[in-house]
Design an enzyme around this catalytic site. Structure first.
Site, PDB file in Angstrom:
ATOM      1  N   ASP A 149     -32.363  18.373  37.028  1.00 52.95           N
ATOM      2  CA  ASP A 149     -31.621  17.957  35.847  1.00 52.95           C
ATOM      3  C   ASP A 149     -30.419  17.177  36.124  1.00 52.95           C
ATOM      4  O   ASP A 149     -30.240  16.773  37.460  1.00 52.95           O
ATOM      5  CB  ASP A 149     -31.201  18.852  34.650  1.00 52.95           C
ATOM      6  CG  ASP A 149     -31.450  18.469  33.321  1.00 52.95           C
ATOM      7  OD1 ASP A 149     -31.326  17.313  32.857  1.00 52.95           O
ATOM      8  OD2 ASP A 149     -31.776  19.559  32.287  1.00 52.95           O
ATOM      9  N   ASP A 204     -33.385  14.419  25.553  1.00 58.51           N
ATOM     10  CA  ASP A 204     -34.318  15.315  25.369  1.00 58.51           C
ATOM     11  C   ASP A 204     -34.995  15.048  23.932  1.00 58.51           C
ATOM     12  O   ASP A 204     -34.339  14.384  23.128  1.00 58.51           O
ATOM     13  CB  ASP A 204     -33.557  16.617  25.168  1.00 58.51           C
ATOM     14  CG  ASP A 204     -33.084  17.008  26.495  1.00 58.51           C
ATOM     15  OD1 ASP A 204     -33.513  16.843  27.595  1.00 58.51           O
ATOM     16  OD2 ASP A 204     -32.250  18.106  26.563  1.00 58.51           O
TER      17      ASP A 204
END
Length: 405
Positions: A149, A204
């Protein structure tokens, strides 16, 4: 002496070739599996993960092609005195190696999560400055997949940071599929081919068909249609071993069946990795039917590795076209509106060329294709017959065409 020298050179060349091949073909088709975040976020533990692995096998998802069981954020404990990452002992008392062994014994593969920054998005220990140590411990555990990430990355260069981890994984010696997740902020599709097997193209996903959630201005999450729209211009960069990742699937997390069907169809058409994000232990029959649709999975996994393109958009109905291997094609009609729309298909009007691979589809009375609609909503037939049918709201008709002999 000369003979020994030549033998040494030959052995070195053989080793280098073998080492290179070991890391070359890790994702020839889009990876398929499951990830913990969409459903569980930080509420994840060893027992749940083992049960998910069991469910992947028993439900038929493994047989359909799903193979990765991936932990997302919150599995981590502290770093030990030497700087090696450890698991949260309360949540994973048996340890990561034992969990990996359990998953491998099921014929599945094991994935973990980290972050390029000092801390993960949930505040756990990140990999910044520890890339080589983390890669080593992942290899020792038997990890097969790493998602990295992009939180808490002050002053980091994305391409450089991901390149460092990519090199660390190779040095560790275990083939690990590498998934970069910097949300498309730094155009990973431009440089990702030499770094990873897949890269996130957007922020996301959220469990919504057509919406944008700004979370009070802190960050944004995107609905299915928003993510689809953000793929414009990216198909040129994807292909075998380098995939545009549209984020984990929300199938099975509460959207109506028609919206889930459209969601899954478009991820397959776009050749995105298929990473389920629901609770596999408690799937409805409809959810399982969607996630294991053989025709759609074969379209997603087609070895040509080309994603679809939008041919047209008329009155909220979009036509998407995906070339497949063996001179076959997939054609999808997507109704984005809140009301049913009449879809009239005159196959003989399909006369197009995909310039990306220089391949043409020309349907005519003498160039006839057999078709099947992958959801069974329209009977199998051939392109000599026109179709006129109402397409329900937020739903799809998706056809696979092969030339009729």
């Amino acid at each position: 002496m000369r003979r020994k020298f030549v033998f040494s050179i030959v052995c070195s060349v053989f080793f280098l070739v073998a080492f290179s091949q070991k890391f070359n073909n890790l994702a020839p088709t889009p990876p398929m599996g499951w990830n913990s975040w969409n459903k569980f976020e930080c509420k994840i533990d060893e027992k749940t993960v083992r049960e998910i692995a069991d469910a992947m096998v028993v439900s038929g998802m493994k047989a359909a092609g799903y193979e990765y069981i991936n932990l997302d954020d919150c599995w981590q404990g502290e770093r030990d005195s030497l700087g090696f990452i450890t698991e949260n002992k309360e949540k994973f008392p048996s340890g990561m190696k034992a969990l990996a062994d359990y998953i491998h014994a099921k014929g599945l593969k094991f994935g973990v999560y980290s972050c390029a920054g000092d801390k993960t998005c949930a505040g756990r220990a990140g990999s910044r400055g520890y890339e080589y140590q983390d890669a080593l411990i992942y290899a020792r555990w038997g990890v097969d997949f790493l998602k990295l990430d992009w939180c808490n990355t002050l002053n980091l260069n994305a391409q450089g940071a991901y390149q460092t981890m990519s090199e660390a994984l190779k040095k560790a010696g275990r083939p690990i599929v590498f998934s970069t997740c910097e949300w498309g902020k730094n155009k990973p599709w431009v440089w990702g081919r030499n770094v990873a097997q897949m890269w996130r193209t957007t922020g996301d996903i959220t469990n919504c068909f057509d919406c944008l959630d700004e979370h009070g201005g802190k960050f944004k999450t995107y609905g299915v249609m928003q993510i689809l729209d953000m793929q414009q211009g990216l198909r040129n960069y994807a292909g075998p071993n380098c995939w545009n990742d549209m984020d984990m699937l929300e199938v099975g997390n509460g959207m109506p069946v028609n919206e889930q069907r459209a969601h899954f169809t478009m991820w397959c058409m776009m050749a995105s990795p298929l990473i389920a994000g629901n609770d596999l232990r408690a799937m409805s029959s409809e959810t399982l039917k969607i996630l294991t649709n053989k025709e759609l999975i074969s379209i997603n996994q087609d070895v040509l590795g080309v994603s679809s393109f939008k041919l047209s958009s008329v009155d909220s109905v979009e036509t998407w076209v995906k070339p497949l291997s063996g001179d076959e094609w997939a054609i999808c009609f997507l109704n984005r509106s809140l009301s049913p729309k009449l879809v009239s298909i005159d196959w003989n009007r399909f006369n197009l060329t995909d310039t990306l691979i220089n391949r043409s589809l020309k349907i005519s009375p003498t160039e006839v294709y057999q078709f099947s609609e992958v959801w069974g909503q329209i009977k199998t037939g051939d392109t000599r017959k026109k179709i006129s049918k109402m397409l329900p709201s937020r739903d799809v008709y998706c056809f696979r065409l092969c030339k009729k002999l």
